[in-house]
Structures are given as C-alpha cells and as structure tokens.
Write an enzyme that holds these catalytic residues in place. Sequence first.
Site, PDB file in Angstrom:
ATOM      1  N   HIS A 190     -13.832  27.965 -29.155  1.00 41.21           N
ATOM      2  CA  HIS A 190     -12.797  28.608 -29.967  1.00 41.21           C
ATOM      3  C   HIS A 190     -11.675  27.632 -30.322  1.00 41.21           C
ATOM      4  O   HIS A 190     -11.232  27.568 -31.472  1.00 41.21           O
ATOM      5  CB  HIS A 190     -12.217  29.824 -29.245  1.00 41.21           C
ATOM      6  CG  HIS A 190     -10.962  30.313 -29.891  1.00 41.21           C
ATOM      7  ND1 HIS A 190     -10.965  31.062 -31.038  1.00 41.21           N
ATOM      8  CD2 HIS A 190      -9.651  30.088 -29.598  1.00 41.21           C
ATOM      9  CE1 HIS A 190      -9.724  31.300 -31.414  1.00 41.21           C
ATOM     10  NE2 HIS A 190      -8.902  30.713 -30.558  1.00 41.21           N
TER      11      HIS A 190
ATOM     12  N   CYS B 202      -9.997  35.103 -36.184  1.00 44.21           N
ATOM     13  CA  CYS B 202     -10.860  33.919 -36.080  1.00 44.21           C
ATOM     14  C   CYS B 202     -12.328  34.313 -36.289  1.00 44.21           C
ATOM     15  O   CYS B 202     -12.763  35.376 -35.848  1.00 44.21           O
ATOM     16  CB  CYS B 202     -10.675  33.293 -34.702  1.00 44.21           C
ATOM     17  SG  CYS B 202     -11.745  31.877 -34.391  1.00 44.21           S
TER      18      CYS B 202
ATOM     19  N   CYS C  56     -15.158  34.534 -30.965  1.00 46.52           N
ATOM     20  CA  CYS C  56     -14.341  35.662 -31.428  1.00 46.52           C
ATOM     21  C   CYS C  56     -15.154  36.739 -32.144  1.00 46.52           C
ATOM     22  O   CYS C  56     -14.764  37.904 -32.148  1.00 46.52           O
ATOM     23  CB  CYS C  56     -13.216  35.160 -32.323  1.00 46.52           C
ATOM     24  SG  CYS C  56     -11.956  34.256 -31.381  1.00 46.52           S
TER      25      CYS C  56
ATOM     26  N   CYS D  30     -14.914  32.285 -35.288  1.00 47.38           N
ATOM     27  CA  CYS D  30     -15.781  31.438 -34.448  1.00 47.38           C
ATOM     28  C   CYS D  30     -16.781  32.313 -33.692  1.00 47.38           C
ATOM     29  O   CYS D  30     -16.651  33.534 -33.644  1.00 47.38           O
ATOM     30  CB  CYS D  30     -14.962  30.597 -33.470  1.00 47.38           C
ATOM     31  SG  CYS D  30     -14.469  31.464 -31.966  1.00 47.38           S
TER      32      CYS D  30
ATOM     33  N   ASP E  74      -7.288  13.458 -33.838  1.00 49.03           N
ATOM     34  CA  ASP E  74      -8.193  13.768 -32.729  1.00 49.03           C
ATOM     35  C   ASP E  74      -7.335  14.122 -31.538  1.00 49.03           C
ATOM     36  O   ASP E  74      -6.186  13.669 -31.436  1.00 49.03           O
ATOM     37  CB  ASP E  74      -9.067  12.563 -32.349  1.00 49.03           C
ATOM     38  CG  ASP E  74      -8.308  11.606 -31.444  1.00 49.03           C
ATOM     39  OD1 ASP E  74      -7.421  10.888 -31.946  1.00 49.03           O
ATOM     40  OD2 ASP E  74      -8.551  11.606 -30.224  1.00 49.03           O
TER      41      ASP E  74
ATOM     42  N   ASP F 220     -12.992   5.101 -30.190  1.00 48.27           N
ATOM     43  CA  ASP F 220     -11.738   4.492 -29.787  1.00 48.27           C
ATOM     44  C   ASP F 220     -12.087   3.280 -28.936  1.00 48.27           C
ATOM     45  O   ASP F 220     -13.126   3.236 -28.268  1.00 48.27           O
ATOM     46  CB  ASP F 220     -10.887   5.505 -29.022  1.00 48.27           C
ATOM     47  CG  ASP F 220      -9.456   5.007 -28.883  1.00 48.27           C
ATOM     48  OD1 ASP F 220      -9.129   3.949 -29.456  1.00 48.27           O
ATOM     49  OD2 ASP F 220      -8.663   5.681 -28.211  1.00 48.27           O
TER      50      ASP F 220
END
Lengths: 389, 389
Positions: free
Chosen positions: A349, A318, A323, A320, A280, A91
């Site tokens: 997560h 989930c 998790c 991830c 984003d 950015d």
Amino acid sequence: MPFSFEIAATAGPARAGVFSTPHGAVETPAFMPVGTLATVKALDPDDLVAMGASMILGNAYHLHLRPGDELVREMGGLHRFMRWDGPILTDSGGFQVFSLAQLRTINEEGVEFQSHIDGSRRFFTPEVVMQIERNLGADVIMQFDHVIPGQSDEPSARDASERSIRWLARCLAEVNRLESQEPRVPLPPSPFPPQALFPIVQGGIHARLRREAAESIRSMHDWPGFGIGGLSVGEEKDAMYEMIEVVDEALPKTHPRYLMGVGFPEDLVEGIRRGVDLFDCVAPTRMGRNGAVFTRDGRLNIKRAECRTDPRPLDPECDCSACTRFTRAYIRHLFVSDEILGLRLLSLHNVHFLLSLARSARQAILNGDLDSWARDWLSRYRSAAPLTV
Amino acid sequence: MPFSFEIAATAGPARAGVFSTPHGAVETPAFMPVGTLATVKALDPDDLVAMGASMILGNAYHLHLRPGDELVREMGGLHRFMRWDGPILTDSGGFQVFSLAQLRTINEEGVEFQSHIDGSRRFFTPEVVMQIERNLGADVIMQFDHVIPGQSDEPSARDASERSIRWLARCLAEVNRLESQEPRVPLPPSPFPPQALFPIVQGGIHARLRREAAESIRSMHDWPGFGIGGLSVGEEKDAMYEMIEVVDEALPKTHPRYLMGVGFPEDLVEGIRRGVDLFDCVAPTRMGRNGAVFTRDGRLNIKRAECRTDPRPLDPECDCSACTRFTRAYIRHLFVSDEILGLRLLSLHNVHFLLSLARSARQAILNGDLDSWARDWLSRYRSAAPLTV
C-alpha cells in the site's frame, strides 16, 4: 541514444517528462521503490508491475557484500537475477559506507571500512565502486561520493563536496576505461546494455557550495542526469526545500534530476514543485513493516486499538490490491499476529501510495493545475490530525 | 443439499471425487493449505487462487485467541475477513489445546488451559468450541476432541478416544441447539451458510480402538464426512499407514475422509492409495520458512553452498510462480539475507508442490494407473539422495 529525457509539459520549475533507458521509459515525476538487496522488501516483482512501478533501485554496497556483485554478473546481471525487466538504478553505496559500515578511514584514495555483515575489511574507491556497479549492470549508476551529516558546517561540507567532485572525475575515467576494454552491447536482450553515470550534487545546507558543485559538475561532462545528494539526512525541511530550489536553478533544465533518499509524501509534492523528477526512499517499506500507513488524510498507525474493528480499507480512496480487498481490522490482526502477509500488504500500500502520488502530480502538471492540486493535497494530508501516528 | 460427495473413479481404496460445499467444490484427493490465523503463512489469497488451491484451513484455538471469533463474526465471518471465497475448514483446536497451551486440566466437562499468547485462563468444552466455530463460519467444522501422543498405550488411547466420542455427541447437540435458535441461510452471498460437522476417528495406533471408534461414530449420525485424527504425531510411519487401512475399512466408502495434519509428499501418496481424500499440514509453509524445499527428486536445502551459483529453478519440472521466474541462486540469496520474498517464494513453491501432487494422483486414479504412478513417483522422490536435507 540509449538515454534521453523529453519534457512534455512544465509548471514553473516542475516538469512532466519521459526518461528513456535501455530497459524502458520512466514517466516523470516518478517515485522509485528501493530494492536494496535485489528485492523491494516484502514485495514481489509482480506486485511492482501491477502497481505501475517503472524504475527501481538496487544498492552497490549491500549487493557487493551479499550476494556479491561478481555473482550477480555471473547470473546475468541484476535485471535477470531479480527478474526486473524495467529500468534499474544502483546507488553507489556512498551513503551506506558513511552511515552503516564501521571503523571507517577516509582519505583521498577512498574509504576503508568494516562490513556490517561480518566485520571483514573492505576498501571502496571510485574505481572499485564503478567496477561493482558495472558488474551489477543497472541502467543508471551513481557516482561514489563522500556523504556527511545534514547539519555539517560549511568547511566540512566544502571538503566533502570537493572530494566528491574529484571522485566523480575518477568515476568517469574508470567507466571510460572499463568501456574501452569491453564495450557494452547496445540493447536488450543483451543483459548488459550501456549504463548512464549520474553525478551527485553535494554541498550540505550551504547554497554557495551547492551552486559551486553544480557548476563544477556541469563543466566536467555532458551528464545524462543529475543526482542531488545529502538531503533529508537530519537538516530542517525548509533548508532542504531551499537547497532544492538552489540546485534547480544551477542545473540544466533539459536533464532529469534525482533527489536521493527523499520520499515522504509531502516531500514528493514539495520536490516536484521545485523541479525534481525522480525520488527514492525506503520509508514506504520500512514504515510499512513498522505498521505505519500513508493515507490521503495523513499517517495511520495500524496498531492503534481503533483499527481493531474498523471495516474500512487502509485508505478508502486507494485502488491498491490491499485496499481493494482487505479491511483495517484484518490487516491489524495480521500485523499484531506477526503474519508476513501483514508486512507485505502494508509495504504494498505505501509504495503504491507514492507511485500513485507521483502520477497524480504528473497529471496535474499536464493539466496545468499543479499549484492548486498541490495546495489541496498538502492541506488535506496535513490537516487530518486524528489519523496521525 | 449444501454438502455432497461424488466419486468419479476408484483405484482399489483410492478415489477421485468431488466434495461440494456452499463455497464451491473440492476435487479430491486434495491438499488443503493451512491458514491458522486467517492467512496461509507468507502467502496472499491471490497466490492460492493462482496455484489452484480449493479448500483451506483455519484454526479455532488460534482465531479464538487472536483476533477473537466474535470479532471475525462481526466482520462478516472468516471468508469475508480473510477474503477467501472458496471452502474453508476449521480445526477445533483440540490438537493445539493439547500441544501448545500450558497448564492444562482435563476432565469430562472440558479442558482448562492457559493461552500461549498472554497466559490468560480459558475453558474449552465441546459446546464452547462449537460456538467458536459457528462464529468463524467455515464450511466444515471439526469436533472438539481429546488428542494424545502418537505412541500412547491402549488404555490411555481408549480413554481419550471414548471421551472424544462422548464429546462428539455434545458437539452435535450444541450445533443442533445453535441452529434451532438461529438457522443459517442456505447459500452465499449470505456470509453464514450451513456448516458440516465432521467427527474425528481417534484410537492411537491400536487397530481395535480405531475400529470401535469408527463404529460408534457411524452409528451416532449420518455425518457428511470423517476426520482421521491422532496420526503423524510421533508414531512410526508404518503404524500410521496401517491405521489408515483399518479406518478405510471401517468408514463408509461413500463419504470424504480427511487425514488431519498429514502432508509430507510421501504421506500424501501413501494416504491417497489407502483411501484418504483430504489432507492438511503446516509442513510446506513451515519448512519453506526454514529453507527446505520439496522437489520431485527429494528435499533440497536452499541454504546449502551448492545453491549459491545454481541457475536452475527450485524444481526444474515445477510450474509454480517461483520456479518459472527465479533461480536457486536468487532464492538462496533472499533466504540468506532474511528477505521476506524468500520466505514467500519457498512457501509458495512447497504449497504448490503438494497441490500439484494431489492433482497428479487424482489424474492417475482417473487414468486407471495409480499404482504405477505412485511407485514411480515414490521411487524417484526417495532415490535422489544428493538433494536430501
């Protein structure tokens, strides 16, 4: 061509695509984790690879102040510096100059401001920002723009939007000037392959301004993609969704669209339905550091007393690495005890949640059932009041 | 037998051994990373596995206060709670009660103190601490002892040492009482396999007291291993080394010895040469969080201006996941910018450094060249003044 965009399937305005860059391809729709200061806060690049992130962000304002864009260039560019071999977008710092820096003076030439780090005086022009983004060496670089509050009236919004378009022309000229002085080598392993300059469509919550901005920008150059800026900055959600629809109509269907700074779960779903390809947001890491957790059943606050002895993962569905290993009880303990691992697991997560959400939406587009998928997803996410923060 | 100690090779007092526990074997000499609050600060259990950590620590005082040892038991014990499937040792909290808690009142029964978290009044006795350590469920549990400053005079040191021995007898009786009430299942996957109670040899810097303590403790019971406490708490290094030599002579050669709270690199080398098998210390993570880095050429301070553009890894000979990926320049930038990844990488490197140092020492014992290895290692570590903090 170092940059291209292929569309594999559509569902109304929504598209499943592949955005190719010199550092690899991005399957869209995609969420891009934000690595403001050359690190996605609390995470390791290996975490991001493991959760399937493809493209990440850096920020020209922040990296110019610390550690300095010239230092990053000297260290081989942002990819090498932070060890991220995939695509990066920087950015321009427009948003930060207008939200974070102090004592701004804005004129046609640029913006004078004080660094939020040490109060030192700085002057950003479109040309200076292009030099900074070139030093950083991201694959996609955003134009320097004039950002205004979300509910600005039409005259203020027009003024900022038209200035942003004039600045865009100067950004393009400066990119061309720099490139002619010292052309960039086509492909990695060169640390400095070509860059794609994305314009930013501004115009606040005023449909007419958005359309005019999109038209002016399109007529200026054959851009490799488009940013949609100045949304999720205080306006109503419905106004944001309406503006996305307006811009979707006004931009070419053939190119990727990046909705800047937007990334709550419901906004991803609503944005994807309206033709957005890239998102984003700092929310997943910032909220994680504050103990807020995205789940399929709405938001969970890990600090709540009910979590104290809760043996379930943050989100039972989930996959991830938080998790699949840890209980809410353990992560709550880490968070309450100010342990760094707690911040990391919650950030991990939440980022994984958004990456995974974008992947599910993409699959739904490919499957031809985006509408029912989105309806079901939003209905479940919004209905489960007990978990809401 | 759930606990055993096999010696594969010796070099003078030094030994290369294997300490077996219900959660796996520990090759000694070994450094044990400290996970005070059920997390090794700034690290993930996966980081520890990747760097070859075998046994880690938890702390009874801290875990009793937060999240509570009964909660940990309810969640399946410390191994399950923190997802560490390898061996764990819990310190009894003796050190913390005497260094961290406020308004202590010590008598023969135990210690009354105020929690450093919320000021609540607590009463630790040997019996209470054994119940806490049983709830936590570590493989090795340390006795509750009376810890005094490193330079205490002989009468004070004798008083504390003799009280610690009387408390040891009460710890053993309480462990036996608890076990007779509810015997622990022999092996994993039971979350609560048998535990080994380690006594702690105290005696300050007084050789006679150390010998007497070791004698009394040995005559009381056939212990599975021995702690050596009250060192590295303010006394001179030479006094510490002398006490280790005294205790080495006084303890059985057949059992593991754990030098509590000691873990600077030079202390590992000096301790291993004098017959110590296990070490722990918060230094690698605490120093990492302060920007101090262990290297083979001495200590490095990442904050120093020279690191700003330094393209080298923290330690060019290190194979940790920080050194194989990142430059000093990048890690300095993270540290200066207060980025969590910086704390993680510095902690990770420092812990890896000590684990790796203990492994090198073990190999030197097996190779029969510990003396020359230790001489060379210390000489290089101590000579390189330019990197010293």
